[in-house]
Design a protein around this motif. Structure first.
Motif, short mmCIF file in Angstrom:
data_model
loop_
_atom_site.label_atom_id
_atom_site.label_comp_id
_atom_site.label_asym_id
_atom_site.label_seq_id
_atom_site.Cartn_x
_atom_site.Cartn_y
_atom_site.Cartn_z
N VAL A 95 0.74 -1.26 0.04
CA VAL A 95 0.16 0.14 -0.14
C VAL A 95 1.01 1.20 -0.14
O VAL A 95 1.77 1.28 0.85
N TYR A 96 0.69 1.97 -0.87
CA TYR A 96 1.41 3.30 -1.04
C TYR A 96 0.70 4.38 -0.33
O TYR A 96 -0.46 4.66 -0.24
N PHE A 97 1.47 5.32 0.20
CA PHE A 97 1.05 6.54 0.95
C PHE A 97 1.72 8.01 0.69
O PHE A 97 3.00 7.78 0.61
N THR A 98 0.97 8.65 0.51
CA THR A 98 1.29 10.19 0.55
C THR A 98 0.49 11.08 1.35
O THR A 98 -0.83 10.96 1.12
N LYS A 99 1.06 12.02 1.92
CA LYS A 99 0.51 12.88 2.74
C LYS A 99 -0.17 13.88 1.99
O LYS A 99 -1.02 14.80 2.45
N GLU A 100 0.38 14.40 0.89
CA GLU A 100 0.25 15.10 0.06
C GLU A 100 -1.22 14.95 -0.88
O GLU A 100 -1.37 13.87 -1.48
N ILE A 101 -2.24 15.75 -0.78
CA ILE A 101 -3.58 15.70 -1.55
C ILE A 101 -3.54 16.70 -2.61
O ILE A 101 -4.07 17.60 -2.53
N THR A 102 -2.96 16.33 -3.70
CA THR A 102 -2.84 17.31 -4.96
C THR A 102 -3.12 16.46 -6.25
O THR A 102 -3.08 15.36 -6.13
N PRO A 103 -3.58 17.47 -7.28
CA PRO A 103 -3.68 16.47 -8.54
C PRO A 103 -2.47 15.76 -8.89
O PRO A 103 -2.41 14.53 -9.22
N ASP A 104 -1.23 16.37 -8.60
CA ASP A 104 -0.19 15.55 -9.16
C ASP A 104 0.25 14.37 -8.17
O ASP A 104 0.58 13.41 -8.90
N SER A 105 0.02 14.64 -7.04
CA SER A 105 0.26 13.50 -6.18
C SER A 105 -0.57 12.34 -6.35
O SER A 105 -0.30 11.12 -6.25
N LEU A 106 -1.94 12.76 -6.66
CA LEU A 106 -2.83 11.80 -7.16
C LEU A 106 -2.33 10.83 -8.54
O LEU A 106 -2.49 9.62 -8.55
N VAL A 107 -1.89 11.71 -9.52
CA VAL A 107 -1.20 11.14 -10.79
C VAL A 107 -0.12 10.13 -10.12
O VAL A 107 -0.02 8.96 -10.54
N ASN A 108 1.14 10.64 -9.42
CA ASN A 108 2.21 10.04 -8.97
C ASN A 108 2.05 8.65 -8.45
O ASN A 108 2.47 7.79 -8.68
N ILE A 109 0.78 8.56 -7.50
CA ILE A 109 0.69 7.41 -6.56
C ILE A 109 0.20 6.26 -7.48
O ILE A 109 0.26 5.07 -7.35
N TYR A 110 -0.77 6.85 -8.59
CA TYR A 110 -1.38 5.82 -9.44
C TYR A 110 0.08 5.22 -10.17
O TYR A 110 0.02 3.98 -10.49
N LYS A 111 0.76 5.99 -10.78
CA LYS A 111 1.82 5.45 -11.47
C LYS A 111 2.79 4.41 -10.50
O LYS A 111 3.34 3.70 -11.21
N LYS A 112 2.92 4.68 -9.37
CA LYS A 112 3.74 3.94 -8.36
C LYS A 112 3.17 2.49 -8.30
O LYS A 112 4.01 1.67 -7.98
N LEU A 113 2.07 2.43 -8.72
CA LEU A 113 1.53 1.15 -8.58
C LEU A 113 1.87 0.17 -9.68
O LEU A 113 1.85 -1.16 -9.57
N GLY A 114 2.46 0.76 -10.85
CA GLY A 114 3.31 -0.09 -11.74
C GLY A 114 2.38 -0.96 -12.60
O GLY A 114 3.10 -1.91 -13.13
N LYS A 115 1.11 -0.80 -12.76
CA LYS A 115 0.30 -1.52 -13.29
C LYS A 115 -0.56 -0.46 -14.15
O LYS A 115 -1.33 0.31 -13.63
#
Length: 297
Positions: A6-26
């Motif tokens: 499970v990936y976590f970021t405390k930042e709630i922004t449009p960019d952090s949403l894109v970045n965490i999606y990409k971290k999933l690697g699928k």
């Protein structure tokens, strides 16, 4: 047993949403639907278009949703489309109310539900991003990606079927046929598993922990948030990411946590997680990767 990540970021922004999606690697491929709650008009805690628009566009996706099974402003096609316009979702993407042309059954194979009744347009998508606003819920205790994939993907008739643990498909009979609480929670898990199986695992899961009210986005007059925003969590495992959100609440030092926990406990909300694990939807055993901390090379 290997742990789900499970990936976590405390930042709630449009960019952090894109970045965490990409971290999933699928990569979500083909015709992609982003399942959100469009939010009952009058409420204000739902995920805003300004937050999710960049990710939706990155995926070249449609926003997908279904009509409700209760009186309000999203229980008919015309009213729901008006709500979509008022909340601005049609300005960032095509919005597809998946039961606008009816529903169909997919296998559920549960102890409460033998089918799940979902919007016909689910057939039009090859993959789904389950993008949930994590919050409390008057009936379920809390709502995250499991609720978003069960009640959220079900048609109006399907919502009645889940809420009554298979007793009726008629929304007019829903409130007269409510089951004992654990049967409802287990039915939600069974419906979410049915959708996961139907999509052959082509679903990714994100919980956004902002505007943490004890009330759901389906409430037209929700209580104001009782806790400060926590962040965004993402996984390929729906049980793991909802469990991680619950753990974030339980471990919080925020003065509002007790109020949020009381809502979850009142409805025995955490019961859905071990049951979802039991039926094979995912695992509660997870490793949390904090993207705000330096990563090991």
């Amino acid at each position: 047993m290997s742990k789900s990540v499970v990936y976590f970021t405390k930042e709630i922004t449009p960019d952090s949403l894109v970045n965490i999606y990409k971290k999933l690697g699928k990569e979500l491929t083909g015709r992609v639907g982003v399942k959100i709650s469009t939010g009952e008009p009058g409420g204000h805690n739902y995920l805003k278009p300004e937050l999710i628009g960049k990710l939706v566009n990155e995926l070249n996706a449609a926003i997908i949703e279904c009509n409700t099974a209760y009186a309000g402003r999203r229980n008919t096609l015309a009213a729901h489309l008006q709500a979509v316009e008022e909340h601005g979702f049609n300005k960032i993407a095509k919005v597809d109310l998946m039961d606008s042309e009816g529903d169909f059954e997919i296998p559920a194979n549960g102890k409460h539900l033998n089918v799940d009744i979902v919007g016909t347009h689910l057939k039009n998508y090859d993959s789904v991003l389950n993008l949930a606003h994590f919050k409390g819920h008057a009936m379920g205790g809390f709502g995250g990606v499991i609720k978003n994939q069960s009640i959220g993907v079900a048609s109006s008739r399907g919502k009645a079927y889940i809420h009554t643990a298979g007793a009726t498909r008629n929304p007019d009979e829903l409130w007269d046929k409510l089951p004992e609480q654990n049967a409802f929670l287990e039915s939600m898990a069974e419906a979410a598993k049915a959708v996961a199986d139907y999509m052959k695992g082509n679903i990714l899961y994100i919980d956004v922990m902002n505007n943490l009210s004890v009330d759901c986005d389906c409430d037209s007059h929700p209580e104001d948030p009782c806790m400060a925003d926590i962040g965004i969590l993402a996984s390929t495992d729906p049980v793991a990411v909802d469990q991680a959100c619950i753990d974030k609440i339980w471990s919080s030092t925020d003065p509002g946590r007790d109020h949020f926990i009381a809502r979850v406990e009142r409805q025995n909300g955490r019961h859905i997680l071990p049951y979802a694990e039991e039926i094979g939807l995912g695992s509660r055993n997870y490793e949390l990767v904090d993207l705000n901390q330096p990563q090991k090379s």
